[in-house]
Design an enzyme around this catalytic site. Structure first.
Site, PDB file in Angstrom:
ATOM      1  CD  GLN A 286      22.779  21.232  37.152  1.00  0.00           C
ATOM      2  OE1 GLN A 286      23.470  21.159  38.152  1.00  0.00           O
ATOM      3  NE2 GLN A 286      22.036  22.278  36.858  1.00  0.00           N
TER       4      GLN A 286
ATOM      5  N   PRO B  48      32.557  15.348  41.623  1.00  0.00           N
ATOM      6  CG  PRO B  48      31.370  15.141  39.605  1.00  0.00           C
ATOM      7  CD  PRO B  48      31.560  14.481  40.947  1.00  0.00           C
ATOM      8  CE1 TYR B  49      29.075  18.086  38.069  1.00  0.00           C
ATOM      9  CE2 TYR B  49      30.060  20.240  37.738  1.00  0.00           C
ATOM     10  CZ  TYR B  49      29.511  19.087  37.224  1.00  0.00           C
ATOM     11  OH  TYR B  49      29.416  18.919  35.868  1.00  0.00           O
TER      12      TYR B  49
ATOM     13  N   GLY C 260      28.792  20.996  45.077  1.00  0.00           N
ATOM     14  CA  GLY C 260      27.529  20.537  45.640  1.00  0.00           C
ATOM     15  C   GLY C 260      26.543  20.322  44.517  1.00  0.00           C
TER      16      GLY C 260
ATOM     17  CD  GLU D 170      21.229  22.425  41.898  1.00  0.00           C
ATOM     18  OE1 GLU D 170      22.426  22.282  42.271  1.00  0.00           O
ATOM     19  OE2 GLU D 170      20.929  22.841  40.771  1.00  0.00           O
TER      20      GLU D 170
ATOM     21  CG  HIS E 101      25.157  27.822  45.348  1.00  0.00           C
ATOM     22  ND1 HIS E 101      25.216  28.940  44.535  1.00  0.00           N
ATOM     23  CD2 HIS E 101      24.837  26.783  44.529  1.00  0.00           C
ATOM     24  CE1 HIS E 101      24.944  28.574  43.294  1.00  0.00           C
ATOM     25  NE2 HIS E 101      24.717  27.283  43.263  1.00  0.00           N
ATOM     26  CD  GLU E 102      24.805  23.247  45.736  1.00  0.00           C
ATOM     27  OE1 GLU E 102      25.904  23.569  45.261  1.00  0.00           O
ATOM     28  OE2 GLU E 102      23.796  23.130  45.020  1.00  0.00           O
TER      29      GLU E 102
ATOM     30  CG  HIS F 158      20.294  25.521  43.444  1.00  0.00           C
ATOM     31  ND1 HIS F 158      19.994  26.179  42.274  1.00  0.00           N
ATOM     32  CD2 HIS F 158      21.636  25.331  43.422  1.00  0.00           C
ATOM     33  CE1 HIS F 158      21.100  26.367  41.579  1.00  0.00           C
ATOM     34  NE2 HIS F 158      22.117  25.876  42.252  1.00  0.00           N
TER      35      HIS F 158
ATOM     36  CD  GLU G  45      23.651  26.815  39.265  1.00  0.00           C
ATOM     37  OE1 GLU G  45      23.333  25.624  39.184  1.00  0.00           O
ATOM     38  OE2 GLU G  45      23.910  27.366  40.356  1.00  0.00           O
TER      39      GLU G  45
ATOM     40  CG  ASP H 185      28.881  17.922  31.455  1.00  0.00           C
ATOM     41  OD1 ASP H 185      28.920  16.679  31.373  1.00  0.00           O
ATOM     42  OD2 ASP H 185      28.075  18.523  32.199  1.00  0.00           O
TER      43      ASP H 185
ATOM     44  CE1 TYR I 275      27.640  27.754  37.714  1.00  0.00           C
ATOM     45  CE2 TYR I 275      26.891  27.804  39.985  1.00  0.00           C
ATOM     46  CZ  TYR I 275      27.155  27.110  38.832  1.00  0.00           C
ATOM     47  OH  TYR I 275      26.922  25.748  38.791  1.00  0.00           O
TER      48      TYR I 275
ATOM     49  NE  ARG J  52      34.352  22.327  44.833  1.00  0.00           N
ATOM     50  CZ  ARG J  52      34.219  23.208  45.838  1.00  0.00           C
ATOM     51  NH1 ARG J  52      34.864  23.003  46.978  1.00  0.00           N
ATOM     52  NH2 ARG J  52      33.453  24.274  45.720  1.00  0.00           N
ATOM     53  CG  MET J  53      35.385  18.499  37.284  1.00  0.00           C
ATOM     54  SD  MET J  53      34.395  18.526  35.777  1.00  0.00           S
ATOM     55  CE  MET J  53      32.780  18.780  36.476  1.00  0.00           C
ATOM     56  CE  LYS J  54      35.834  27.371  43.463  1.00  0.00           C
ATOM     57  NZ  LYS J  54      35.033  27.874  44.619  1.00  0.00           N
TER      58      LYS J  54
HETATM   59  C1  LIG Z   1      25.531  27.956  29.981  1.00  0.00           C
HETATM   60  C2  LIG Z   1      25.689  26.562  30.520  1.00  0.00           C
HETATM   61  C3  LIG Z   1      24.477  25.754  30.188  1.00  0.00           C
HETATM   62  C4  LIG Z   1      24.207  24.623  30.771  1.00  0.00           C
HETATM   63  C5  LIG Z   1      25.121  24.043  31.812  1.00  0.00           C
HETATM   64  C6  LIG Z   1      24.310  23.198  32.754  1.00  0.00           C
HETATM   65  C7  LIG Z   1      24.890  22.277  33.509  1.00  0.00           C
HETATM   66  C8  LIG Z   1      26.363  22.009  33.400  1.00  0.00           C
HETATM   67  C9  LIG Z   1      26.760  20.674  33.971  1.00  0.00           C
HETATM   68  O1  LIG Z   1      28.158  20.566  33.809  1.00  0.00           O
HETATM   69  C10 LIG Z   1      26.413  20.465  35.413  1.00  0.00           C
HETATM   70  C11 LIG Z   1      26.804  21.336  36.355  1.00  0.00           C
HETATM   71  C12 LIG Z   1      26.554  21.029  37.746  1.00  0.00           C
HETATM   72  C13 LIG Z   1      26.958  21.904  38.714  1.00  0.00           C
HETATM   73  C14 LIG Z   1      26.779  21.553  40.100  1.00  0.00           C
HETATM   74  C15 LIG Z   1      27.203  22.335  41.104  1.00  0.00           C
HETATM   75  C16 LIG Z   1      27.737  23.735  40.898  1.00  0.00           C
HETATM   76  O2  LIG Z   1      26.763  24.661  41.292  1.00  0.00           O
HETATM   77  C17 LIG Z   1      29.048  24.029  41.666  1.00  0.00           C
HETATM   78  C18 LIG Z   1      30.221  23.993  40.742  1.00  0.00           C
HETATM   79  C19 LIG Z   1      31.468  24.679  41.265  1.00  0.00           C
HETATM   80  C20 LIG Z   1      32.006  24.027  42.529  1.00  0.00           C
HETATM   81  O3  LIG Z   1      32.569  22.923  42.465  1.00  0.00           O
HETATM   82  O4  LIG Z   1      31.818  24.633  43.590  1.00  0.00           O
HETATM   83 ZN    ZN Z   2      24.109  26.075  41.762  1.00  0.00          ZN
END
Ligand SMILES: CC/C=C\C/C=C\C[C@@H](O)/C=C/C=C/C=C\[C@@H](O)CCCC(=O)O
Ligand code: ZN
Length: 496
Positions: free
Chosen positions: A7, A144-145, A147, A149, A173-174, A177, A196, A253, A261, A450-452
């Protein structure tokens, strides 16, 4: 240890595919790996589990084995996921195993043992869980995240291992999904909020049913704080602060933040309040999943059309006459004024608000009077401790270093195993330019990917007094430990 993160648009680097959320397909796959390793995918494994390990098949060439998988339910490419490593498993629920490297298995089995309760609660709100198994893989710290799903095999970060199950919201959360995102999927990334925002809304519904409505509201308030930070980072007129941004010709990204979210879940909370609350809104959730699970694609307009059809009586009584749909969908910045913090019940945050005000308003020579606050701080839940630090971070002026020195010893801040608390505490120290703490920031940044946590800490270290060169040198030395997505995003944050 090999793992993927497809993703949003990285599946195309793994295999030729129509790499768009609007295209769904079933698949079978076979992975051939060294015999001492286990391969897993977000699919149903063909082999058996013996003594905590998936059995592969010898391929008769070299010391390698093959593992086969099947995903019979159509999924979009971003939900393809695989991992290969010294991975063992343990049953943690009727349809769930937790997988991890053997050293972590005991801690993982304890932390995530509530999984079946979470799935059952999700089913009671959104309908049957149709994916068969719901396993959990705990990745290495560089994941990097929080979670991801993947159906049948949720990936999670080891930063959830707080030892007290206090960070279960990410797992909820996951799991959520499984309905919103995996069954009903945004047709393009412009409509990511329907993946999300709806999943955050469902996650907090489950929290309400399993814990309390007050806790659901506290989580909304925490999310509102994250939304404020994202809007502040992009700027309140930025395209990426829209609920429905145009992300064509953009790397998703780059567009990723709390906005889909938290603005998305706030929008659904507002709709819920307009129809009279959860009892009236909840039947819509199940009907919505049922309606769109067929080809499983959703857009904002389709959502709005179905919502108005479902609540046609309320349309007739003017329930939505004050609702400015287009302002919610297409205006940048914070949500429409119909959603402000006072929309949420802050009673669980009250002790945090009172304690934060004491720290903000006390002078350095009165700090000893805060000794009595140790009992109150100790009585706070981990999430309340998180929110105390968030409130202090939001104070108009940074806390004086004298106060942080006091708080560090009084509350034993260094002892917390809770990554959210550790992140907020280090952020608080950076905001006050407490240079003695930069070494702890650096150590945390070389322990997790983890990027957060990593992105804000690098950004704030870079901005802190005498922190810029430390941030640049630290990243240059350690960027190889981060997943490529993380390293790419931090490099952009540090203007490299
Ligand atoms: C408006 C944005 C449009 C598209 C973005 C789609 C995906 C972005 C890409 O960077 C992937 C994201 C994956 C996220 C996975 C898990 C998140 O739900 C949790 C992130 C925060 C955390 O670390 O808790
Ligand atoms: Zn999510």
């Amino acid at each position: 240890f090999v793992f993927t993160q497809c993703q949003a648009i990285h599946a195309r680097s793994l295999l030729p595919c129509q790499d768009s959320p609007g295209i769904k397909f079933t698949y079978r796959a076979t992975l051939i790996v060294p015999a001492e390793l286990t391969a897993l995918m977000g699919a149903i494994p063909v082999g058996d589990i013996k003594e905590g390990r998936l059995t592969g098949e010898s391929i008769g060439v070299g010391n390698k084995v093959s593992y086969s998988f099947e995903q019979p339910t159509p999924i979009p490419s971003y939900l393809i996921g695989l991992a290969i490593g010294d991975i063992h498993c343990r049953e943690i629920g009727a349809r769930s195993r937790v997988w991890s490297e053997p050293e972590l298995l005991d801690a993982c089995a304890y932390e995530f043992s509530e999984i079946e309760e979470f799935i059952k609660c999700g089913e009671s709100i959104a309908g049957p869980y149709i994916w068969g198994s719901c396993d959990l893989l705990v990745l290495p710290p560089s994941y990097p995240y929080g979670g991801m799903e993947h159906p049948c095999l949720i990936f999670v970060t080891p930063t959830l291992l707080a030892g007290d199950r206090s960070l279960a919201a990410v797992l909820i959360h996951e799991i959520s999904h499984s309905w919103t995102g995996n069954l009903v999927t945004c047709a393009t990334w412009d409509h990511f909020w329907l993946n999300e925002g709806f999943t955050v809304f469902l996650e907090r519904k489950i929290i309400s049913r399993l814990n309390s409505e007050k806790l659901r509201h506290m989580e909304f308030l925490n999310g509102y704080d994250s939304l404020l930070n994202s809007v502040k980072r992009f700027g309140s007129d930025h395209e990426f602060t829209k609920l429905v941004p145009t992300v064509r010709d953009t790397d998703p990204d780059d567009a990723f933040s709390s906005v889909p979210y938290e603005k998305g879940s706030c929008f659904l909370f507002h709709l819920e309040s307009l129809v009279g609350g959860p009892d009236n809104f909840d039947p819509f959730i199940k009907a919505y999943i049922d309606k769109f699970k067929g080809d499983g694609l959703i857009t904002t307009d389709l959502f709005k059309k179905f919502f108005l059809e479902f609540f046609s009586e309320e349309v007739g009584t003017g329930c939505f006459s004050s609702l400015d749909w287009d302002n919610w969908f297409y205006s940048p910045g914070m949500p429409a004024p119909s959603i402000i913090p006072s929309c949420f019940d802050s009673s669980l945050q009250q002790p945090c608000i009172e304690l934060s005000n004491r720290w903000i308003n006390i002078s350095a020579d009165e700090l000893a009077t805060l000794d009595s606050s140790f009992e109150l701080y100790s009585s706070l839940s981990p999430l309340q401790k998180r929110d105390l630090l968030s409130l202090l971070l939001r104070a108009d002026i940074p806390l004086p270093i004298t106060h942080l020195i006091k708080m560090k010893t009084l509350y034993n801040m260094e002892d917390s195993k809770n990554a959210e608390i550790k992140f907020k505490w280090l952020s608080l120290c950076l905001r006050s330019n407490w240079e003695e703490m930069y070494v702890q920031v650096a150590s945390f940044l070389t322990e997790v990917g983890r990027m957060k946590f990593v992105r804000p800490l690098y950004r704030n270290l870079y901005k802190a007094e005498n922190g810029r060169d430390i941030a640049l040198k630290l990243f240059k030395q350690h960027k190889h430990i981060y997943h490529n997505i993380c390293a790419t995003m931090v490099a952009k944050d540090l203007e490299i």
